[in-house]
Design a protein around this motif. Structure first.
Motif, PDB file in Angstrom:
ATOM      1  N   UNK A  78      31.796  31.371  32.588  1.00 20.37           N
ATOM      2  CA  UNK A  78      32.384  30.026  32.534  1.00 20.37           C
ATOM      3  C   UNK A  78      32.125  29.380  31.176  1.00 20.37           C
ATOM      4  N   UNK A  79      30.933  29.587  30.653  1.00 17.50           N
ATOM      5  CA  UNK A  79      30.589  29.011  29.356  1.00 17.50           C
ATOM      6  C   UNK A  79      31.462  29.599  28.247  1.00 17.50           C
ATOM      7  N   UNK A  80      31.718  30.899  28.309  1.00 11.66           N
ATOM      8  CA  UNK A  80      32.487  31.569  27.258  1.00 11.66           C
ATOM      9  C   UNK A  80      33.985  31.300  27.385  1.00 11.66           C
ATOM     10  N   UNK A  81      34.521  31.440  28.594  1.00 14.50           N
ATOM     11  CA  UNK A  81      35.970  31.407  28.785  1.00 14.50           C
ATOM     12  C   UNK A  81      36.547  30.019  29.036  1.00 14.50           C
ATOM     13  N   UNK A  82      35.728  29.112  29.555  1.00 17.11           N
ATOM     14  CA  UNK A  82      36.251  27.776  29.848  1.00 17.11           C
ATOM     15  C   UNK A  82      37.409  27.837  30.828  1.00 17.11           C
ATOM     16  N   UNK A 108      29.270  40.022  28.162  1.00 14.63           N
ATOM     17  CA  UNK A 108      29.550  38.782  27.433  1.00 14.63           C
ATOM     18  C   UNK A 108      30.339  39.078  26.155  1.00 14.63           C
ATOM     19  N   UNK A 109      30.073  40.213  25.531  1.00 15.07           N
ATOM     20  CA  UNK A 109      30.815  40.596  24.326  1.00 15.07           C
ATOM     21  C   UNK A 109      32.296  40.806  24.653  1.00 15.07           C
ATOM     22  N   UNK A 110      32.573  41.444  25.776  1.00 14.22           N
ATOM     23  CA  UNK A 110      33.966  41.647  26.192  1.00 14.22           C
ATOM     24  C   UNK A 110      34.641  40.319  26.511  1.00 14.22           C
ATOM     25  N   UNK A 111      33.898  39.404  27.144  1.00 16.41           N
ATOM     26  CA  UNK A 111      34.459  38.089  27.460  1.00 16.41           C
ATOM     27  C   UNK A 111      34.806  37.323  26.191  1.00 16.41           C
ATOM     28  N   UNK A 112      33.968  37.416  25.186  1.00 17.03           N
ATOM     29  CA  UNK A 112      34.254  36.768  23.902  1.00 17.03           C
ATOM     30  C   UNK A 112      35.542  37.331  23.306  1.00 17.03           C
ATOM     31  N   UNK A 117      41.687  37.006  22.408  1.00 15.13           N
ATOM     32  CA  UNK A 117      42.986  37.655  22.587  1.00 15.13           C
ATOM     33  C   UNK A 117      43.878  36.965  23.623  1.00 15.13           C
ATOM     34  N   UNK A 118      43.428  35.843  24.170  1.00 12.54           N
ATOM     35  CA  UNK A 118      44.256  35.134  25.137  1.00 12.54           C
ATOM     36  C   UNK A 118      44.323  35.814  26.491  1.00 12.54           C
ATOM     37  N   UNK A 119      43.207  36.403  26.901  1.00 11.55           N
ATOM     38  CA  UNK A 119      43.119  37.101  28.181  1.00 11.55           C
ATOM     39  C   UNK A 119      42.329  36.258  29.175  1.00 11.55           C
ATOM     40  N   UNK A 120      42.887  36.052  30.359  1.00 13.68           N
ATOM     41  CA  UNK A 120      42.199  35.327  31.423  1.00 13.68           C
ATOM     42  C   UNK A 120      41.351  36.286  32.248  1.00 13.68           C
ATOM     43  N   UNK A 121      40.325  35.757  32.898  1.00 12.04           N
ATOM     44  CA  UNK A 121      39.557  36.523  33.888  1.00 12.04           C
ATOM     45  C   UNK A 121      39.750  35.827  35.228  1.00 12.04           C
ATOM     46  N   UNK A 122      40.318  36.557  36.176  1.00  9.81           N
ATOM     47  CA  UNK A 122      40.753  35.974  37.444  1.00  9.81           C
ATOM     48  C   UNK A 122      40.084  36.685  38.617  1.00  9.81           C
ATOM     49  N   UNK A 123      39.618  35.895  39.569  1.00 10.67           N
ATOM     50  CA  UNK A 123      39.072  36.443  40.809  1.00 10.67           C
ATOM     51  C   UNK A 123      40.205  36.545  41.829  1.00 10.67           C
ATOM     52  N   UNK A 124      40.499  37.763  42.251  1.00 16.22           N
ATOM     53  CA  UNK A 124      41.527  37.993  43.263  1.00 16.22           C
ATOM     54  C   UNK A 124      40.872  38.122  44.633  1.00 16.22           C
ATOM     55  N   UNK A 125      41.577  37.672  45.652  1.00 21.57           N
ATOM     56  CA  UNK A 125      41.094  37.834  47.020  1.00 21.57           C
ATOM     57  C   UNK A 125      42.173  38.484  47.866  1.00 21.57           C
ATOM     58  N   UNK A 126      41.763  39.186  48.895  1.00 17.75           N
ATOM     59  CA  UNK A 126      42.717  39.885  49.755  1.00 17.75           C
ATOM     60  C   UNK A 126      43.002  39.129  51.048  1.00 17.75           C
ATOM     61  N   UNK A 127      42.370  37.952  51.220  1.00 23.37           N
ATOM     62  CA  UNK A 127      42.546  37.189  52.456  1.00 23.37           C
ATOM     63  C   UNK A 127      42.931  35.740  52.155  1.00 23.37           C
ATOM     64  N   UNK A 128      43.725  35.162  53.045  1.00 21.98           N
ATOM     65  CA  UNK A 128      44.021  33.741  53.000  1.00 21.98           C
ATOM     66  C   UNK A 128      42.935  32.979  53.764  1.00 21.98           C
ATOM     67  N   UNK A 129      42.806  31.682  53.536  1.00 18.35           N
ATOM     68  CA  UNK A 129      41.784  30.909  54.259  1.00 18.35           C
ATOM     69  C   UNK A 129      41.918  30.983  55.777  1.00 18.35           C
ATOM     70  N   UNK A 130      43.137  31.266  56.281  1.00 17.32           N
ATOM     71  CA  UNK A 130      43.309  31.369  57.737  1.00 17.32           C
ATOM     72  C   UNK A 130      42.971  32.758  58.269  1.00 17.32           C
ATOM     73  N   UNK A 131      42.489  33.648  57.383  1.00 15.87           N
ATOM     74  CA  UNK A 131      42.072  34.978  57.801  1.00 15.87           C
ATOM     75  C   UNK A 131      43.134  36.044  57.706  1.00 15.87           C
ATOM     76  N   UNK A 132      44.366  35.657  57.440  1.00 15.48           N
ATOM     77  CA  UNK A 132      45.445  36.643  57.328  1.00 15.48           C
ATOM     78  C   UNK A 132      45.336  37.423  56.023  1.00 15.48           C
ATOM     79  N   UNK A 133      45.873  38.654  56.028  1.00 14.30           N
ATOM     80  CA  UNK A 133      45.953  39.423  54.796  1.00 14.30           C
ATOM     81  C   UNK A 133      46.826  38.672  53.799  1.00 14.30           C
ATOM     82  N   UNK A 134      46.399  38.669  52.548  1.00 19.56           N
ATOM     83  CA  UNK A 134      47.160  37.974  51.519  1.00 19.56           C
ATOM     84  C   UNK A 134      48.230  38.921  50.969  1.00 19.56           C
ATOM     85  N   UNK A 135      49.435  38.794  51.468  1.00 18.14           N
ATOM     86  CA  UNK A 135      50.582  39.553  50.988  1.00 18.14           C
ATOM     87  C   UNK A 135      51.550  38.587  50.320  1.00 18.14           C
TER      88      UNK A 135
END
Length: 334
Positions: A78-82, A108-112, A117-135
């Motif tokens: 979070x500190x590096x990527x904002x 941390x070197x890769x994050x820098x 290079x304008x690359x985001x780091x994103x957390x993906x999830x496979x479930x919706x809050x209601x418990x269904x598969x995220x399709x």
């Protein structure tokens, strides 16, 4: 300096701060009262930030969320990527959630380097809050196919693919990925094979030296280079004979570099939705990302052109190309 929920801690920790101690007791961070004034006078802004980072590390250890040796912690990321980090807080803001937070698989070197290079780091999830598969279809239904704060739709026409596997079955995997926010430079107006060569060169460019490339990725790059120089395969992939181009397309989609460094349709849709709901931003506003997902007839899916009319989705064989169809970098390891 900081406070944490009582439920989070069942122990106490002492953290040194400029000759004194920050004591964590029952979730509360406190300084000894007699020393408070002198400590505040003594510590510089840099020391305060260092103390906060140390607390984050101690808390991660207490909570069992300390990252693997050598990889960045969530606090460091979070500190590096904002605002290029889309983690649990951002998912919550978007209306999604995760029960478990996986380790960030980057240093941390890769994050820098990602930040430069304008690359985001994103957390993906496979479930919706209601418990269904995220399709694709469940994600659209969950958000009623509307963009943030307006009546604009997310997808503008699902008619031709409403029963396709890539829309109804495929889900992301619960993991962090590094993803270029937009398409890779010089990847438009190229067929899928030519884009794969651009992707190969882009992956190589992320390493300072060839010796820094892990063996597993070296093998992917070698495999890709070999197949791109196979004239018989190239002829099959660019053929109009479906008995030739369909098997070749399936092989292209299954290549290590394709599976490891291109996004799938659902990953593409997911990040367009998340970034829109967090930043009110429309990614890929005038271009498409050619993904690794396949249609039932063997075409490779591309999606994007995300504007007020909604994102478009289409597909084509590997011989096709377009001035608005490019390639996005997407990886869960380097």
């Amino acid at each position: 300096l900081a406070s944490f929920s009582k439920e989070a801690i069942s122990t106490s920790e002492k953290i040194p701060v400029s000759g004194s101690e920050v004591k964590v007791i029952e979730g509360i961070v406190a300084l000894p009262a007699p020393k408070l004034a002198t400590v505040v006078d003594e510590v510089t802004k840099w020391e305060v930030e260092e103390a906060k980072r140390e607390m984050d590390k101690r808390m991660a250890k207490i909570l069992g969320r300390e990252n693997k040796e050598g990889f960045a912690t969530l606090a460091e990321a979070r500190e590096i990527l904002g605002d290029r980090l889309f983690g649990p807080e951002e998912l919550e803001k978007a209306g999604l959630s995760v029960e478990e937070i996986p380790d960030i698989p980057f240093t941390t070197e890769q994050l820098e380097m990602f930040k430069q290079k304008g690359i985001d780091v994103i957390l993906y999830t496979d479930k919706l809050p209601d418990g269904k598969d995220l399709t694709g279809i469940s994600l659209i239904e969950f958000f009623k196919n509307t963009q943030k704060g307006c009546t604009s739709i997310i997808l503008n026409d699902i008619g031709w693919y409403k029963a396709e596997r890539f829309f109804t079955i495929e889900t992301p995997i619960l993991k962090w990925k590094a993803v270029s926010r937009e398409i890779i430079a010089d990847s438009t107006s190229k067929n899928y094979l030519e884009q794969t060569k651009v992707l190969l060169d882009y992956v190589k460019s992320l390493y300072k030296d060839e010796n820094d490339i892990p063996d597993t990725i070296k093998e992917m790059l070698y495999e890709t280079d070999e197949i791109l120089h196979d004239s018989a395969f190239t002829q099959d992939a660019l053929s109009s004979d479906e008995k030739k181009w369909k098997p070749a397309t399936k092989r292209l989609a299954g290549l290590g570099i394709t599976q490891s460094f291109r996004e799938s349709f659902i990953e593409n849709l997911y990040r367009m939705v998340v970034v829109n709901r967090v930043n009110n931003e429309q990614l890929l506003n005038s271009v498409y990302s050619w993904t690794k997902s396949l249609t039932s007839v063997g075409d490779l899916v591309y999606s994007g052109y995300f504007d007020d009319a909604g994102a478009g989705v289409d597909g084509g064989g590997p011989d096709g190309s377009g001035s608005v169809i490019g390639c996005v970098f997407s990886a869960d390891q380097l």
